[in-house]
Write a protein that holds these residues in place. Structure first.
Motif, PDB file in Angstrom:
ATOM      1  N   UNK A   1      -4.488  -2.396   2.375  1.00  0.00           N
ATOM      2  CA  UNK A   1      -4.406  -2.612   0.934  1.00  0.00           C
ATOM      3  C   UNK A   1      -3.001  -3.017   0.477  1.00  0.00           C
ATOM      4  N   UNK A   2      -2.915  -3.454  -0.769  1.00  0.00           N
ATOM      5  CA  UNK A   2      -1.678  -4.033  -1.303  1.00  0.00           C
ATOM      6  C   UNK A   2      -0.509  -3.056  -1.240  1.00  0.00           C
ATOM      7  N   UNK A   3      -0.750  -1.792  -1.605  1.00  0.00           N
ATOM      8  CA  UNK A   3       0.343  -0.829  -1.667  1.00  0.00           C
ATOM      9  C   UNK A   3       0.958  -0.600  -0.291  1.00  0.00           C
ATOM     10  N   UNK A   4       0.130  -0.513   0.730  1.00  0.00           N
ATOM     11  CA  UNK A   4       0.632  -0.282   2.090  1.00  0.00           C
ATOM     12  C   UNK A   4       1.367  -1.526   2.593  1.00  0.00           C
ATOM     13  N   UNK A   5       0.804  -2.702   2.349  1.00  0.00           N
ATOM     14  CA  UNK A   5       1.502  -3.934   2.749  1.00  0.00           C
ATOM     15  C   UNK A   5       2.847  -4.033   2.043  1.00  0.00           C
ATOM     16  N   UNK A   6       2.870  -3.687   0.742  1.00  0.00           N
ATOM     17  CA  UNK A   6       4.127  -3.728  -0.001  1.00  0.00           C
ATOM     18  C   UNK A   6       5.159  -2.773   0.564  1.00  0.00           C
ATOM     19  N   UNK A   7       4.718  -1.587   0.973  1.00  0.00           N
ATOM     20  CA  UNK A   7       5.652  -0.618   1.562  1.00  0.00           C
ATOM     21  C   UNK A   7       6.231  -1.133   2.873  1.00  0.00           C
ATOM     22  N   UNK A   8       5.414  -1.819   3.660  1.00  0.00           N
ATOM     23  CA  UNK A   8       5.879  -2.318   4.962  1.00  0.00           C
ATOM     24  C   UNK A   8       6.912  -3.433   4.818  1.00  0.00           C
ATOM     25  N   UNK A   9       6.711  -4.320   3.846  1.00  0.00           N
ATOM     26  CA  UNK A   9       7.613  -5.468   3.732  1.00  0.00           C
ATOM     27  C   UNK A   9       8.695  -5.281   2.671  1.00  0.00           C
ATOM     28  N   UNK A  10       8.689  -4.136   1.959  1.00  0.00           N
ATOM     29  CA  UNK A  10       9.774  -3.870   1.014  1.00  0.00           C
ATOM     30  C   UNK A  10       9.585  -4.452  -0.354  1.00  0.00           C
ATOM     31  N   UNK A  11       8.355  -4.791  -0.732  1.00  0.00           N
ATOM     32  CA  UNK A  11       8.112  -5.264  -2.086  1.00  0.00           C
ATOM     33  C   UNK A  11       8.226  -4.106  -3.059  1.00  0.00           C
ATOM     34  N   UNK A  12       8.782  -4.397  -4.238  1.00  0.00           N
ATOM     35  CA  UNK A  12       9.105  -3.318  -5.173  1.00  0.00           C
ATOM     36  C   UNK A  12       7.938  -2.892  -6.038  1.00  0.00           C
ATOM     37  N   UNK A  13       6.901  -3.712  -6.167  1.00  0.00           N
ATOM     38  CA  UNK A  13       5.844  -3.436  -7.140  1.00  0.00           C
ATOM     39  C   UNK A  13       5.099  -2.160  -6.794  1.00  0.00           C
ATOM     40  N   UNK A  14       5.106  -1.211  -7.737  1.00  0.00           N
ATOM     41  CA  UNK A  14       4.319  -0.001  -7.589  1.00  0.00           C
ATOM     42  C   UNK A  14       4.843   0.992  -6.582  1.00  0.00           C
ATOM     43  N   UNK A  15       6.083   0.818  -6.103  1.00  0.00           N
ATOM     44  CA  UNK A  15       6.592   1.708  -5.068  1.00  0.00           C
ATOM     45  C   UNK A  15       7.680   2.624  -5.603  1.00  0.00           C
ATOM     46  N   UNK A  16       7.924   3.707  -4.898  1.00  0.00           N
ATOM     47  CA  UNK A  16       9.025   4.612  -5.209  1.00  0.00           C
ATOM     48  C   UNK A  16       9.894   4.743  -3.980  1.00  0.00           C
ATOM     49  N   UNK A  17      11.073   5.308  -4.151  1.00  0.00           N
ATOM     50  CA  UNK A  17      11.985   5.438  -3.017  1.00  0.00           C
ATOM     51  C   UNK A  17      11.386   6.318  -1.926  1.00  0.00           C
ATOM     52  N   UNK A  18      10.468   7.245  -2.286  1.00  0.00           N
ATOM     53  CA  UNK A  18       9.856   8.119  -1.296  1.00  0.00           C
ATOM     54  C   UNK A  18       8.970   7.344  -0.333  1.00  0.00           C
ATOM     55  N   UNK A  19       8.541   6.140  -0.755  1.00  0.00           N
ATOM     56  CA  UNK A  19       7.704   5.317   0.107  1.00  0.00           C
ATOM     57  C   UNK A  19       8.414   4.987   1.411  1.00  0.00           C
ATOM     58  N   UNK A  20       9.732   4.971   1.380  1.00  0.00           N
ATOM     59  CA  UNK A  20      10.489   4.490   2.533  1.00  0.00           C
ATOM     60  C   UNK A  20      10.989   5.614   3.432  1.00  0.00           C
TER      61      UNK A  20
END
Length: 317
Positions: free
Chosen positions: A259-278
């Protein structure tokens, strides 16, 4: 004693001064007389008409402008000027903007992404240049930007834990670095990459003024034309030879159901993420690990010499 100062908009001044933005991969070049010299980093707070006009003049000075680039520059200056004219801090400095209506740019067409098979065909073309093959493989299996892949150091890699520390990035969340899981296929390949010191890929680097050197762009530009691609993918690759590999990673995981949120976390996209994601304690971490496990094995023809050597030694025991 005099000291030259570089004035930057916030928050970039702090990011550069404190070393959280270590690599700049755009094309701004300081005067040659400043190479190797100390400078002060100044976080500017005042905005005036001269500063805005300098921004516009800098855009024009870069050379002939396409209509879309000209629209972008004028639109940017107009937005900043309008904001300043309505701000309590700057209204007495900047008068109301006088600007004709500007046509809106048409939305950019989404570029086609190469497939895993396309990237593996590129890897096969890189087999005689091991440092380039390593770089392409890292980008294929992580979705990193090319500057991040080049900057990757062995001290950032934990093969036992199968994690990777990404220390540079463009988004706000990436500023302090982020941790991503290593795809099993990449961890196995990297285990056969010999001495684990210094840069992982070698062969190319990012110099002190943010330019990629060592022939990476030239080398990849010579190898993509040898890969058979559809017309749409060829156009995308010609425009962005390295970024197309990152796009292939995202597209491949989307097709695999990530899904979008997991893909965003993997590639470093900022949309919908928090620093805890990393961090590995994030609630998303298990999903990120599952996602990279879906990165397919490298096609046999694209396996590098170092990996073939390790496999042959293991088979003989």
């Amino acid at each position: 004693m005099s000291l030259s100062a570089l004035t930057l908009w916030r928050p970039w001044a702090a990011a550069i001064a404190h070393g959280t933005k270590r690599i700049e991969n755009r094309t701004w070049v300081p005067p040659r007389s400043m190479f190797g010299q100390d400078i002060a980093i100044h976080a500017g707070q005042r905005l005036d008409a001269d500063a805005i006009e300098d921004v516009a003049a800098d855009g024009v000075a870069r050379g002939p402008l396409t209509p879309s680039t000209a629209t972008m520059w004028v639109g940017l200056v107009g937005q900043v000027w309008e904001w300043a004219s309505q701000s309590d801090a700057f209204a007495d400095v900047v008068g109301p903007p006088r600007m004709p209506s500007m046509p809106r740019r048409a939305p950019a067409a989404r570029r086609a992404a190469p497939s895993w098979a396309d990237i593996d065909a590129l890897l096969a073309e890189c087999s005689r240049l091991e440092w380039l093959r390593r770089l392409v493989l890292v980008l294929r299996c992580t979705g990193l930007r090319v500057s991040q892949g080049i900057a990757l150091d062995w001290s950032d890699v934990d093969l036992e834990a199968r994690t990777l520390m990404v220390r540079t990035g463009k988004s706000r969340q990436e500023g302090a670095g982020r941790v991503v899981p290593l795809a099993p296929v990449l961890a196995r390949e990297m285990a056969g990459w010999g001495r684990r010191e210094g840069r992982v890929c070698g062969g190319s680097r990012v110099n002190s003024i943010g330019q990629i050197t060592g022939g990476a762009r030239h080398a990849i530009g010579r190898r993509w034309p040898r890969v058979e691609l559809t017309r749409e993918v060829r156009e995308a690759v010609d425009a962005q030879p390295f970024h197309s590999i990152r796009r292939a990673f995202v597209s491949g995981l989307r097709a695999a159901g990530v899904d979008d949120e997991v893909r965003g976390a993997l590639v470093g996209h900022a949309v919908g993420l928090t620093s805890d994601t990393y961090t590995t304690t994030s609630a998303l971490w298990p999903a990120m690990v599952d996602a990279v496990a879906k990165v397919p094995e490298v096609a046999p023809a694209a396996v590098g010499f170092e990996t073939r050597r390790v496999r042959s030694v293991s088979a003989s025991k």
